[in-house]
Design an enzyme around this catalytic site. Structure first.
Site, mmCIF file in Angstrom:
data_model
loop_
_atom_site.group_PDB
_atom_site.id
_atom_site.type_symbol
_atom_site.label_atom_id
_atom_site.label_comp_id
_atom_site.label_asym_id
_atom_site.label_seq_id
_atom_site.Cartn_x
_atom_site.Cartn_y
_atom_site.Cartn_z
ATOM 1 N N HIS A 39 0.964 -1.093 -0.049
ATOM 2 C CA HIS A 39 -0.007 0.180 0.262
ATOM 3 C C HIS A 39 0.895 1.203 0.028
ATOM 4 O O HIS A 39 1.942 1.247 0.595
ATOM 5 C CB HIS A 39 -0.982 -0.069 1.095
ATOM 6 C CG HIS A 39 -1.947 -1.146 1.136
ATOM 7 N ND1 HIS A 39 -3.199 -1.175 0.703
ATOM 8 C CD2 HIS A 39 -1.713 -2.412 1.628
ATOM 9 C CE1 HIS A 39 -3.811 -2.032 0.746
ATOM 10 N NE2 HIS A 39 -2.841 -2.973 1.318
ATOM 11 N N LYS A 53 16.076 -6.406 -1.276
ATOM 12 C CA LYS A 53 16.876 -5.717 -2.268
ATOM 13 C C LYS A 53 16.962 -7.113 -3.133
ATOM 14 O O LYS A 53 16.849 -8.266 -2.447
ATOM 15 C CB LYS A 53 18.137 -5.387 -2.010
ATOM 16 C CG LYS A 53 18.005 -4.090 -1.206
ATOM 17 C CD LYS A 53 19.444 -3.562 -0.755
ATOM 18 C CE LYS A 53 19.461 -2.169 0.020
ATOM 19 N NZ LYS A 53 20.599 -1.684 0.523
ATOM 20 N N ARG A 113 20.924 -10.019 3.503
ATOM 21 C CA ARG A 113 22.159 -9.440 2.814
ATOM 22 C C ARG A 113 23.066 -10.762 2.541
ATOM 23 O O ARG A 113 22.888 -11.937 2.959
ATOM 24 C CB ARG A 113 23.073 -8.796 3.876
ATOM 25 C CG ARG A 113 23.522 -9.537 5.208
ATOM 26 C CD ARG A 113 24.108 -8.446 6.277
ATOM 27 N NE ARG A 113 24.961 -9.140 7.178
ATOM 28 C CZ ARG A 113 24.869 -10.182 7.809
ATOM 29 N NH1 ARG A 113 24.019 -11.010 7.574
ATOM 30 N NH2 ARG A 113 25.770 -10.569 8.565
#
Length: 153
Positions: free
Chosen positions: A79, A126, A140
């Site tokens: 959202h 990511k 990571r």
């Protein structure tokens, strides 16, 4: 990867949810929850364990030979921070041979690379490169796997 035997009824329900977007010898173990199942494409020889949450408004593509453990969330939509009635959609791509550990959450717009591993409990914010091992919150990269040790199709 061996296939999981399913009843005709279960196969029929998967067909109803995914249409022709479920590859050969692929299995999804119930229960499964989510939205926009017509925006999901699953390759061949994919295994998705129980309690998966597939929020697919932005699209989810899972390539061949992917393993996804239990309690994984693939969230291709979120959202807007200021107007929560607005849904922001970005596709998720999980490339060939990736392994997603138990309890992982993958957020909108993420690509998990070929033969990459995402460790249990990670939150992926990511992209994860090909052959990388990513762990933690946020995830990571802690290691890169030796590409030469994988059998190519």
């Amino acid at each position: 990867m061996s296939s999981v035997r399913r009843s005709r009824e279960y196969n029929s329900l998967l067909k109803e949810l995914l249409g022709d977007n479920l590859g050969e010898n692929s299995s999804i173990i119930a229960p499964i929850a989510g939205a926009a199942f017509d925006h999901i494409k699953i390759g061949n020889n994919v295994f998705i364990n129980s309690n998966s949450l597939l929020m697919a408004r932005g699209g989810i593509t899972i390539e061949d030979n992917v393993m996804i453990a239990a309690n994984v969330q693939l969230l291709s939509n979120n959202h807007d921070e200021y107007d929560r009635q607005i849904l922001i959609c970005k596709p998720i791509l999980i490339k060939k041979g990736a392994w997603i550990g138990a309890g992982v959450s993958i957020l909108p717009g993420i690509t998990v690379g070929q033969y990459a591993i995402v460790g249990a409990g990670a939150i992926v914010t990511k992209d994860v490169p090909d052959y990388a091992v990513a762990v933690g919150t946020p995830a990571r990269v802690v290691k890169t796997l030796d590409k030469k040790k994988f059998k190519e199709d």
